[in-house]
Structure formats: C-alpha cells, structure tokens
Design a protein around this motif. Structure first.
Motif, PDB file in Angstrom:
ATOM      1  N   GLU A   1     -42.220   6.197   0.757  1.00  0.00           N
ATOM      2  CA  GLU A   1     -43.048   7.311   0.985  1.00  0.00           C
ATOM      3  C   GLU A   1     -43.934   7.619  -0.281  1.00  0.00           C
ATOM      4  O   GLU A   1     -45.015   8.154  -0.095  1.00  0.00           O
ATOM      5  CB  GLU A   1     -42.287   8.532   1.396  1.00  0.00           C
ATOM      6  CG  GLU A   1     -41.451   8.396   2.728  1.00  0.00           C
ATOM      7  CD  GLU A   1     -40.394   9.615   2.930  1.00  0.00           C
ATOM      8  OE1 GLU A   1     -40.002  10.138   2.056  1.00  0.00           O
ATOM      9  OE2 GLU A   1     -40.191   9.672   4.225  1.00  0.00           O
TER      10      GLU A   1
ATOM     11  N   LYS B   1     -47.033   5.218  -0.289  1.00  0.00           N
ATOM     12  CA  LYS B   1     -48.004   5.830   0.789  1.00  0.00           C
ATOM     13  C   LYS B   1     -48.700   6.938  -0.020  1.00  0.00           C
ATOM     14  O   LYS B   1     -49.907   7.035   0.029  1.00  0.00           O
ATOM     15  CB  LYS B   1     -47.302   6.153   1.904  1.00  0.00           C
ATOM     16  CG  LYS B   1     -46.765   5.157   2.902  1.00  0.00           C
ATOM     17  CD  LYS B   1     -46.106   5.746   4.168  1.00  0.00           C
ATOM     18  CE  LYS B   1     -45.744   4.663   5.033  1.00  0.00           C
ATOM     19  NZ  LYS B   1     -47.009   4.325   5.907  1.00  0.00           N
TER      20      LYS B   1
ATOM     21  N   GLU C   1     -45.491   2.293  10.070  1.00  0.00           N
ATOM     22  CA  GLU C   1     -44.629   3.600   9.902  1.00  0.00           C
ATOM     23  C   GLU C   1     -43.625   3.254   8.635  1.00  0.00           C
ATOM     24  O   GLU C   1     -42.808   1.980   8.611  1.00  0.00           O
ATOM     25  CB  GLU C   1     -43.933   3.918  11.219  1.00  0.00           C
ATOM     26  CG  GLU C   1     -45.030   4.217  12.302  1.00  0.00           C
ATOM     27  CD  GLU C   1     -44.315   4.428  13.688  1.00  0.00           C
ATOM     28  OE1 GLU C   1     -43.023   4.304  13.713  1.00  0.00           O
ATOM     29  OE2 GLU C   1     -44.825   4.723  14.614  1.00  0.00           O
ATOM     30  N   THR C   2     -43.120   4.479   8.192  1.00  0.00           N
ATOM     31  CA  THR C   2     -42.098   4.411   7.008  1.00  0.00           C
ATOM     32  C   THR C   2     -40.869   3.677   7.557  1.00  0.00           C
ATOM     33  O   THR C   2     -40.210   2.735   6.994  1.00  0.00           O
ATOM     34  CB  THR C   2     -41.771   5.790   6.571  1.00  0.00           C
ATOM     35  OG1 THR C   2     -42.794   6.189   5.761  1.00  0.00           O
ATOM     36  CG2 THR C   2     -40.687   5.639   5.301  1.00  0.00           C
ATOM     37  N   ASP C   3     -40.312   3.828   8.661  1.00  0.00           N
ATOM     38  CA  ASP C   3     -39.058   3.565   9.313  1.00  0.00           C
ATOM     39  C   ASP C   3     -39.241   1.691   9.533  1.00  0.00           C
ATOM     40  O   ASP C   3     -38.241   1.020   9.194  1.00  0.00           O
ATOM     41  CB  ASP C   3     -38.678   4.013  10.730  1.00  0.00           C
ATOM     42  CG  ASP C   3     -38.234   5.406  10.258  1.00  0.00           C
ATOM     43  OD1 ASP C   3     -38.023   5.726   9.084  1.00  0.00           O
ATOM     44  OD2 ASP C   3     -38.140   6.477  11.390  1.00  0.00           O
ATOM     45  N   LYS C   4     -40.539   1.393   9.767  1.00  0.00           N
ATOM     46  CA  LYS C   4     -40.612   0.187  10.192  1.00  0.00           C
ATOM     47  C   LYS C   4     -40.747  -0.868   8.782  1.00  0.00           C
ATOM     48  O   LYS C   4     -39.871  -1.754   8.780  1.00  0.00           O
ATOM     49  CB  LYS C   4     -41.888  -0.279  10.798  1.00  0.00           C
ATOM     50  CG  LYS C   4     -41.797   0.256  12.305  1.00  0.00           C
ATOM     51  CD  LYS C   4     -43.066  -0.285  13.107  1.00  0.00           C
ATOM     52  CE  LYS C   4     -42.855   0.228  14.496  1.00  0.00           C
ATOM     53  NZ  LYS C   4     -44.175  -0.235  15.295  1.00  0.00           N
TER      54      LYS C   4
END
Length: 227
Positions: free
Chosen positions: A28, A31, A181-184
């Motif tokens: 995060e 980003k 996406e952060t989760d990916k």
C-alpha cells in the motif's frame, strides 16, 4: 554514489528505513509513493545467507505466480516434429529448429524466454555465448528444457517467473504491476516467499533470510517482515 531526483527523494522521505513493514502495508505504501508515469513493476529482493560457491547452496528455479506478472512474455521454442506443433498450439510466438538456431546466431533476440527440447539442446548449446549473457539460455532447472513444451509455454504465458541466487546470495523477481489490486500482489508475494523459504539448503547454518525488500520500478525500497 548514485544521485536521486527530487521525486525519488520525496518518496523516500515517506519510508521509515528502520521499520519492517507488514507485506500488505508495504504494498500500500508503494502505491502511495509511486511517481512513475507508467504502470510500474513491483519487485521483491531477497538477501540470503548463502555460499553460492557451494553446489548445494545454489538456488534456481521457476514458478507460476497466482495472479501472473502483468507482462506478456514473448516465447521462442526450439523444437521440431510433434513438439513444434504442440508449442505452436500453446501460443509460442516463434517456433523452429535449425532455422531458428541460425536466426539467433545471426543476432536476432526479439524474445523474452527461450524453451528447447532436450534433442535440440545439442544445437542450442552453441548459442551459449549469445543467449547466456542475456539470461535467455534454456535450462532444465527453470523448466525451459523439456519434452513437454506445451506445458512450458502455457506456464510462461500464465505468469511464470524464473529466479536465481546470484554470487552475493541475492534473488530478485517481479511480483506484478503496481496497478494490480493489493490483495493480488500480496498473494503473489506470499507464494514467492513460501517458495524461497522452502528452498533453504540443509547446509545453511543460522539465519537464512537476512532482508526482504519490496520496490517499484523507480521507487525506493521498503523493508518487509517475513516468516
């Protein structure tokens, strides 16, 4: 020492150099501080306690990331007969035998990954001085010397990354694009991290992983915790 621009220095000020960030927190932050005018690549770098002069402490291989890398790899396959047909069906960008060897020998290197059947390696081996320095030489340890060229091509197209510990015990690998996406990105990191930890040689004493850093193409590194 390399000089950094104002944008890099501004980004670096937002990173606590003495802190070990949780992986999600680190992603995060990458980003947040990104300043590239394109979709930057997120990379991971491991500093490992390895003596790569020892044969049993050399780490090399390949794996398919759960969410791919976000990059389309151009794949060439050195094969003939049924293997050539399988490679073409799997989506290889270029397939050939003697003709492809000659083309590369003449200086053509417009591809990212090379795959070869064991039979073709007798001829591809002569390209070592061309392919070797570019990191393009097919190798059984990375799954790029194989009879199952279909699976090899499919894996590469699906987001396979090759990794290798260098002489200093460092491993670098892409984990995807910053637009993921952060989760990916987190899933890709977790999968790669698990692979590295499982690759620990039995002869390594003490702490195996010294440091882990996440970074984007132009951005500063962020130290992350690992287990």
């Amino acid at each position: 020492m390399a000089k950094h621009g104002k944008k890099y220095l501004a980004a670096a000020k937002q990173v606590d150099a003495h802190k070990l960030y949780e992986p999600k927190e680190a992603i995060e932050l990458l980003k947040k501080i990104d300043y590239a005018n394109f979709d930057a690549t997120v990379e991971v770098a491991y500093n490992l306690n390895l003596d790569t002069k020892q044969a049993d402490q050399q780490i090399r291989g390949a794996m398919v990331l759960p969410n791919g890398t976000g990059k389309t790899q151009r794949v060439v396959v050195f094969a003939d007969g049924d293997q050539a047909k399988q490679a073409e069906a799997a989506g290889a960008d270029f397939v050939g035998a003697d003709d492809l060897v000659d083309r590369v020998s003449d200086g053509w290197l417009d591809f990212d990954v090379a795959v070869a059947t064991p039979k073709m390696m007798a001829k591809v081996g002569r390209l070592g001085r061309i392919l070797g320095p570019k990191g393009l030489m097919p190798n059984p340890k990375t799954g790029t010397v194989t009879m199952d060229v279909q699976k090899a091509v499919e894996n590469i197209k699906a987001g396979q990354v090759a990794y290798r510990a260098d002489a200093q015990g460092l491993i670098h690998a892409p984990l995807g694009k910053l637009s993921f996406e952060t989760d990916k990105l987190l899933e890709n990191f977790a999968a790669f991290n698990s692979m590295v930890l499982k690759a620990r040689p039995a002869t390594v004493k003490g702490q195996f992983v010294k440091t882990v850093n996440l970074t984007s193409t132009f951005g500063p590194g962020v130290k992350v915790s690992f287990d």
